[in-house]
Design an enzyme around this catalytic site. Structure first.
Site, mmCIF file in Angstrom:
data_model
loop_
_atom_site.group_PDB
_atom_site.id
_atom_site.type_symbol
_atom_site.label_atom_id
_atom_site.label_comp_id
_atom_site.label_asym_id
_atom_site.label_seq_id
_atom_site.Cartn_x
_atom_site.Cartn_y
_atom_site.Cartn_z
ATOM 1 N N LEU A 1 0.867 -1.182 0.000
ATOM 2 C CA LEU A 1 0.000 0.000 0.000
ATOM 3 C C LEU A 1 0.899 1.226 0.000
ATOM 4 C CD1 LEU A 1 -2.601 -1.161 2.671
ATOM 5 C CD2 LEU A 1 -2.952 -1.024 0.198
ATOM 6 N N SER A 2 0.326 2.392 -0.285
ATOM 7 C CA SER A 2 1.188 3.580 -0.348
ATOM 8 C C SER A 2 1.907 3.801 0.988
ATOM 9 C CB SER A 2 0.394 4.820 -0.750
ATOM 10 O OG SER A 2 -0.592 5.134 0.212
ATOM 11 N N GLU A 3 1.267 3.433 2.094
ATOM 12 C CA GLU A 3 1.942 3.539 3.401
ATOM 13 C C GLU A 3 1.577 2.369 4.308
ATOM 14 O OE1 GLU A 3 4.107 5.857 3.952
ATOM 15 O OE2 GLU A 3 3.559 7.292 2.385
ATOM 16 N N THR A 4 2.574 1.927 5.067
ATOM 17 C CA THR A 4 2.348 1.045 6.209
ATOM 18 C C THR A 4 2.878 1.771 7.433
ATOM 19 O OG1 THR A 4 2.513 -0.976 4.889
ATOM 20 C CG2 THR A 4 2.898 -1.190 7.250
#
Length: 286
Positions: free
Chosen positions: A44-47
Protein backbone atom coordinates in the site's frame (compact mmCIF):
# COMPACT_ATOMS: atom_id res chain seq x y z
CA UNK A 1 6.12 -14.04 15.54
CA UNK A 2 2.68 -12.43 15.26
CA UNK A 3 1.90 -8.73 14.82
CA UNK A 4 -1.66 -7.34 14.82
CA UNK A 5 -2.29 -5.57 11.52
CA UNK A 6 -5.20 -3.53 10.18
CA UNK A 7 -6.11 -1.95 6.87
CA UNK A 8 -7.88 1.39 7.24
CA UNK A 9 -9.35 3.54 4.45
CA UNK A 10 -8.61 7.14 5.44
CA UNK A 11 -10.34 10.41 4.51
CA UNK A 12 -13.57 8.58 3.70
CA UNK A 13 -16.55 7.22 5.63
CA UNK A 14 -17.04 4.15 3.44
CA UNK A 15 -14.90 1.12 2.58
CA UNK A 16 -12.95 0.94 -0.69
CA UNK A 17 -12.55 4.67 -1.16
CA UNK A 18 -10.22 7.22 0.41
CA UNK A 19 -6.61 6.18 0.94
CA UNK A 20 -5.81 2.73 2.38
CA UNK A 21 -3.02 2.34 4.93
CA UNK A 22 -1.80 -0.70 6.81
CA UNK A 23 -1.29 -0.21 10.54
CA UNK A 24 0.88 -2.52 12.69
CA UNK A 25 0.77 -2.53 16.50
CA UNK A 26 4.22 -3.35 17.87
CA UNK A 27 4.28 -4.83 21.37
CA UNK A 28 8.08 -5.11 21.15
CA UNK A 29 10.86 -3.58 19.06
CA UNK A 30 11.03 -4.90 15.52
CA UNK A 31 14.26 -5.69 13.69
CA UNK A 32 15.01 -2.63 11.57
CA UNK A 33 14.91 -4.41 8.20
CA UNK A 34 11.49 -5.95 8.95
CA UNK A 35 9.72 -2.57 8.77
CA UNK A 36 10.55 -2.26 5.09
CA UNK A 37 9.90 -5.93 4.35
CA UNK A 38 6.42 -5.69 5.85
CA UNK A 39 5.65 -2.44 3.98
CA UNK A 40 6.78 -4.02 0.72
CA UNK A 41 4.63 -7.08 1.45
CA UNK A 42 1.54 -4.95 2.17
CA UNK A 43 2.17 -2.97 -1.03
CA UNK A 44 0.00 0.00 0.00
CA UNK A 45 1.19 3.58 -0.35
CA UNK A 46 1.94 3.54 3.40
CA UNK A 47 2.35 1.04 6.21
CA UNK A 48 2.41 2.60 9.68
CA UNK A 49 4.11 1.13 12.75
CA UNK A 50 2.82 2.20 16.17
CA UNK A 51 5.26 1.37 18.96
CA UNK A 52 5.20 1.71 22.72
CA UNK A 53 7.70 4.24 24.03
CA UNK A 54 8.31 2.70 27.44
CA UNK A 55 7.66 -0.54 29.34
CA UNK A 56 4.19 -0.63 30.80
CA UNK A 57 2.64 1.40 27.97
CA UNK A 58 -0.75 0.14 26.84
CA UNK A 59 -2.54 0.61 23.51
CA UNK A 60 -5.85 1.18 25.30
CA UNK A 61 -4.68 3.52 28.08
CA UNK A 62 -1.46 5.32 27.06
CA UNK A 63 -1.66 8.65 25.23
CA UNK A 64 1.78 8.84 23.58
CA UNK A 65 3.30 6.44 21.04
CA UNK A 66 6.09 6.26 18.50
CA UNK A 67 5.00 6.23 14.85
CA UNK A 68 6.88 5.51 11.62
CA UNK A 69 5.68 5.30 8.02
CA UNK A 70 7.04 3.21 5.14
CA UNK A 71 6.10 3.10 1.46
CA UNK A 72 6.82 -0.12 -0.46
CA UNK A 73 10.20 1.46 -1.32
CA UNK A 74 11.39 3.47 1.71
CA UNK A 75 10.68 5.30 4.98
CA UNK A 76 9.06 8.75 4.73
CA UNK A 77 9.23 11.72 7.13
CA UNK A 78 5.49 12.49 7.17
CA UNK A 79 2.30 10.71 6.17
CA UNK A 80 -1.08 12.22 6.99
CA UNK A 81 -3.43 9.45 5.93
CA UNK A 82 -1.47 6.72 7.74
CA UNK A 83 -1.47 8.90 10.89
CA UNK A 84 -5.25 9.22 10.57
CA UNK A 85 -5.44 5.43 10.10
CA UNK A 86 -3.22 4.85 13.14
CA UNK A 87 -5.39 7.08 15.32
CA UNK A 88 -8.49 5.23 14.06
CA UNK A 89 -7.02 1.87 15.10
CA UNK A 90 -6.24 3.18 18.59
CA UNK A 91 -9.54 5.08 19.06
CA UNK A 92 -11.99 2.71 17.33
CA UNK A 93 -10.40 -0.77 17.53
CA UNK A 94 -8.32 -0.59 20.73
CA UNK A 95 -10.91 1.74 22.33
CA UNK A 96 -8.17 4.04 23.63
CA UNK A 97 -9.63 6.14 26.42
CA UNK A 98 -7.68 9.38 25.82
CA UNK A 99 -9.22 12.40 24.13
CA UNK A 100 -5.90 13.30 22.46
CA UNK A 101 -3.17 10.98 21.18
CA UNK A 102 0.41 12.13 20.60
CA UNK A 103 2.68 10.47 18.05
CA UNK A 104 6.45 10.94 18.20
CA UNK A 105 7.64 10.95 14.56
CA UNK A 106 10.38 12.11 12.20
CA UNK A 107 8.28 15.29 11.75
CA UNK A 108 8.14 15.98 15.48
CA UNK A 109 5.13 15.40 17.71
CA UNK A 110 1.82 15.01 15.89
CA UNK A 111 -1.49 15.02 17.74
CA UNK A 112 -4.80 13.38 16.84
CA UNK A 113 -8.14 13.99 18.52
CA UNK A 114 -11.72 12.88 18.00
CA UNK A 115 -14.32 15.50 17.07
CA UNK A 116 -17.73 13.91 16.50
CA UNK A 117 -17.34 11.46 13.59
CA UNK A 118 -14.01 12.89 12.42
CA UNK A 119 -10.43 12.50 13.62
CA UNK A 120 -8.49 15.77 13.57
CA UNK A 121 -4.75 15.70 12.89
CA UNK A 122 -2.50 18.52 14.09
CA UNK A 123 0.15 18.80 11.35
CA UNK A 124 2.95 21.21 10.42
CA UNK A 125 2.00 23.87 7.85
CA UNK A 126 4.50 24.22 5.00
CA UNK A 127 5.04 27.31 2.87
CA UNK A 128 5.54 26.89 -0.87
CA UNK A 129 7.57 29.61 -2.61
CA UNK A 130 7.09 30.99 -6.15
CA UNK A 131 9.11 29.31 -8.90
CA UNK A 132 9.95 30.32 -12.44
CA UNK A 133 7.97 28.17 -14.86
CA UNK A 134 11.09 27.39 -16.82
CA UNK A 135 12.67 25.75 -13.74
CA UNK A 136 10.22 22.87 -13.80
CA UNK A 137 9.36 23.04 -17.49
CA UNK A 138 10.16 19.46 -18.48
CA UNK A 139 8.49 17.98 -15.39
CA UNK A 140 5.36 20.12 -15.84
CA UNK A 141 5.14 19.12 -19.51
CA UNK A 142 5.41 15.45 -18.52
CA UNK A 143 2.56 15.97 -16.03
CA UNK A 144 0.05 18.22 -17.82
CA UNK A 145 1.22 18.56 -21.43
CA UNK A 146 0.20 21.92 -22.88
CA UNK A 147 -2.35 22.83 -20.21
CA UNK A 148 -2.21 26.39 -18.87
CA UNK A 149 -0.31 26.70 -15.59
CA UNK A 150 -1.44 29.65 -13.47
CA UNK A 151 1.07 29.36 -10.62
CA UNK A 152 4.09 27.28 -9.65
CA UNK A 153 5.35 26.88 -6.09
CA UNK A 154 7.99 24.78 -4.36
CA UNK A 155 8.07 23.65 -0.74
CA UNK A 156 11.72 23.08 0.29
CA UNK A 157 10.70 21.46 3.60
CA UNK A 158 8.72 18.72 1.88
CA UNK A 159 10.39 18.74 -1.58
CA UNK A 160 6.93 19.03 -3.13
CA UNK A 161 6.25 21.01 -6.31
CA UNK A 162 2.79 22.61 -6.44
CA UNK A 163 1.38 23.20 -9.94
CA UNK A 164 -1.80 25.28 -10.02
CA UNK A 165 -3.69 24.89 -13.25
CA UNK A 166 -5.64 27.78 -14.76
CA UNK A 167 -8.91 28.78 -13.06
CA UNK A 168 -10.58 28.16 -16.43
CA UNK A 169 -10.30 24.40 -15.76
CA UNK A 170 -13.07 22.59 -13.90
CA UNK A 171 -12.67 19.73 -11.43
CA UNK A 172 -13.59 17.26 -14.21
CA UNK A 173 -10.55 18.31 -16.27
CA UNK A 174 -8.25 17.47 -13.35
CA UNK A 175 -10.03 14.16 -12.74
CA UNK A 176 -9.88 13.07 -16.37
CA UNK A 177 -6.24 14.07 -16.92
CA UNK A 178 -4.19 11.03 -17.92
CA UNK A 179 -0.89 11.22 -16.06
CA UNK A 180 2.07 8.90 -16.62
CA UNK A 181 3.92 9.55 -13.36
CA UNK A 182 6.71 7.12 -14.26
CA UNK A 183 7.90 9.72 -16.79
CA UNK A 184 8.51 12.23 -13.98
CA UNK A 185 11.62 10.33 -12.89
CA UNK A 186 13.52 11.17 -16.07
CA UNK A 187 11.89 14.61 -16.55
CA UNK A 188 12.96 15.93 -13.12
CA UNK A 189 16.65 16.79 -13.47
CA UNK A 190 17.27 18.96 -10.39
CA UNK A 191 16.91 16.29 -7.70
CA UNK A 192 14.85 18.79 -5.69
CA UNK A 193 11.38 17.35 -6.29
CA UNK A 194 10.07 14.26 -4.47
CA UNK A 195 6.34 14.90 -4.91
CA UNK A 196 4.15 16.68 -7.49
CA UNK A 197 0.84 18.33 -6.58
CA UNK A 198 -1.64 19.34 -9.27
CA UNK A 199 -4.37 21.66 -8.02
CA UNK A 200 -7.27 23.77 -9.26
CA UNK A 201 -9.48 26.31 -7.55
CA UNK A 202 -12.88 25.02 -6.47
CA UNK A 203 -16.29 26.57 -6.60
CA UNK A 204 -16.84 27.45 -2.96
CA UNK A 205 -19.61 29.99 -3.47
CA UNK A 206 -22.02 27.49 -1.95
CA UNK A 207 -21.14 24.37 0.02
CA UNK A 208 -18.68 23.11 -2.56
CA UNK A 209 -14.99 22.39 -2.18
CA UNK A 210 -12.53 25.27 -1.99
CA UNK A 211 -9.92 23.46 -4.04
CA UNK A 212 -9.15 20.15 -5.74
CA UNK A 213 -5.89 18.28 -6.12
CA UNK A 214 -4.08 15.16 -7.28
CA UNK A 215 -0.73 13.99 -5.94
CA UNK A 216 2.08 11.93 -7.49
CA UNK A 217 5.22 10.56 -5.80
CA UNK A 218 6.99 8.08 -8.12
CA UNK A 219 10.26 9.02 -6.35
CA UNK A 220 8.86 7.12 -3.34
CA UNK A 221 7.42 4.27 -5.39
CA UNK A 222 3.89 5.76 -5.32
CA UNK A 223 2.69 6.68 -8.81
CA UNK A 224 -0.49 8.38 -7.59
CA UNK A 225 -1.54 8.64 -3.96
CA UNK A 226 -5.33 8.55 -3.45
CA UNK A 227 -5.63 11.11 -0.61
CA UNK A 228 -2.58 12.81 0.88
CA UNK A 229 -2.41 14.57 4.25
CA UNK A 230 1.20 15.73 3.78
CA UNK A 231 0.35 17.35 0.42
CA UNK A 232 -2.46 19.23 2.15
CA UNK A 233 0.03 20.54 4.71
CA UNK A 234 1.40 22.45 1.69
CA UNK A 235 -1.92 23.05 -0.11
CA UNK A 236 -3.54 24.46 3.06
CA UNK A 237 -0.90 27.16 3.33
CA UNK A 238 -1.15 28.06 -0.37
CA UNK A 239 -4.93 28.16 -0.71
CA UNK A 240 -5.47 29.91 2.63
CA UNK A 241 -3.30 32.74 1.32
CA UNK A 242 -4.94 32.72 -2.14
CA UNK A 243 -8.53 32.58 -0.92
CA UNK A 244 -8.13 34.59 2.29
CA UNK A 245 -9.71 31.75 4.28
CA UNK A 246 -8.67 29.75 7.33
CA UNK A 247 -11.45 27.15 7.14
CA UNK A 248 -11.59 25.16 3.91
CA UNK A 249 -13.03 21.99 2.46
CA UNK A 250 -10.79 20.11 0.03
CA UNK A 251 -11.24 17.11 -2.24
CA UNK A 252 -8.47 14.98 -3.74
CA UNK A 253 -9.61 13.82 -7.17
CA UNK A 254 -7.95 10.42 -7.43
CA UNK A 255 -9.91 7.41 -8.67
CA UNK A 256 -10.80 6.54 -5.06
CA UNK A 257 -11.22 10.16 -3.93
CA UNK A 258 -11.30 11.66 -0.46
CA UNK A 259 -12.43 14.73 1.46
CA UNK A 260 -10.42 16.79 3.96
CA UNK A 261 -11.66 19.48 6.35
CA UNK A 262 -8.94 22.07 6.87
CA UNK A 263 -8.44 24.65 9.61
CA UNK A 264 -5.30 26.81 9.32
CA UNK A 265 -4.14 27.89 12.76
CA UNK A 266 -2.24 30.98 13.84
CA UNK A 267 0.69 29.01 15.30
CA UNK A 268 2.14 27.77 12.00
CA UNK A 269 0.25 24.48 12.04
CA UNK A 270 -2.88 23.09 10.41
CA UNK A 271 -5.74 20.91 11.62
CA UNK A 272 -6.78 18.40 8.95
CA UNK A 273 -9.86 16.33 9.72
CA UNK A 274 -11.12 13.19 8.02
CA UNK A 275 -13.20 10.10 8.53
CA UNK A 276 -12.05 6.47 8.37
CA UNK A 277 -13.28 2.96 7.63
CA UNK A 278 -11.50 -0.08 9.10
CA UNK A 279 -11.72 -2.78 6.41
CA UNK A 280 -9.38 -5.52 7.61
CA UNK A 281 -8.19 -6.93 10.94
CA UNK A 282 -5.67 -9.73 11.26
CA UNK A 283 -2.19 -10.88 12.21
CA UNK A 284 1.07 -10.91 10.34
CA UNK A 285 2.77 -14.25 10.99
CA UNK A 286 6.44 -14.85 10.32
Amino acid sequence: MQIPIFTVDAFTNRPFSGNPAAVCLLENDLDEDLHQKIATEMNLSETAFIRKLKPGDDFTKSSCFGLRWFTPANEVPLCGHATLASAAVLFHVQKNTNSVLTFVTLSGELKARQVKDHIVLDLPLYTAYPQELKEGEELIKAAVGDMIVQDLRYSPDTKKLLVRLSDTYERSVLEELKVNAQRFLSAEKTGKVKGLILTVKGNSSGKGHDFYSRYFAPWYGVLEDPVTGSAHAVLSSYWSEQLGKKEMLAFQCSRRGGELKISVRNDGRVDIAGQTAVVLKGNLTF
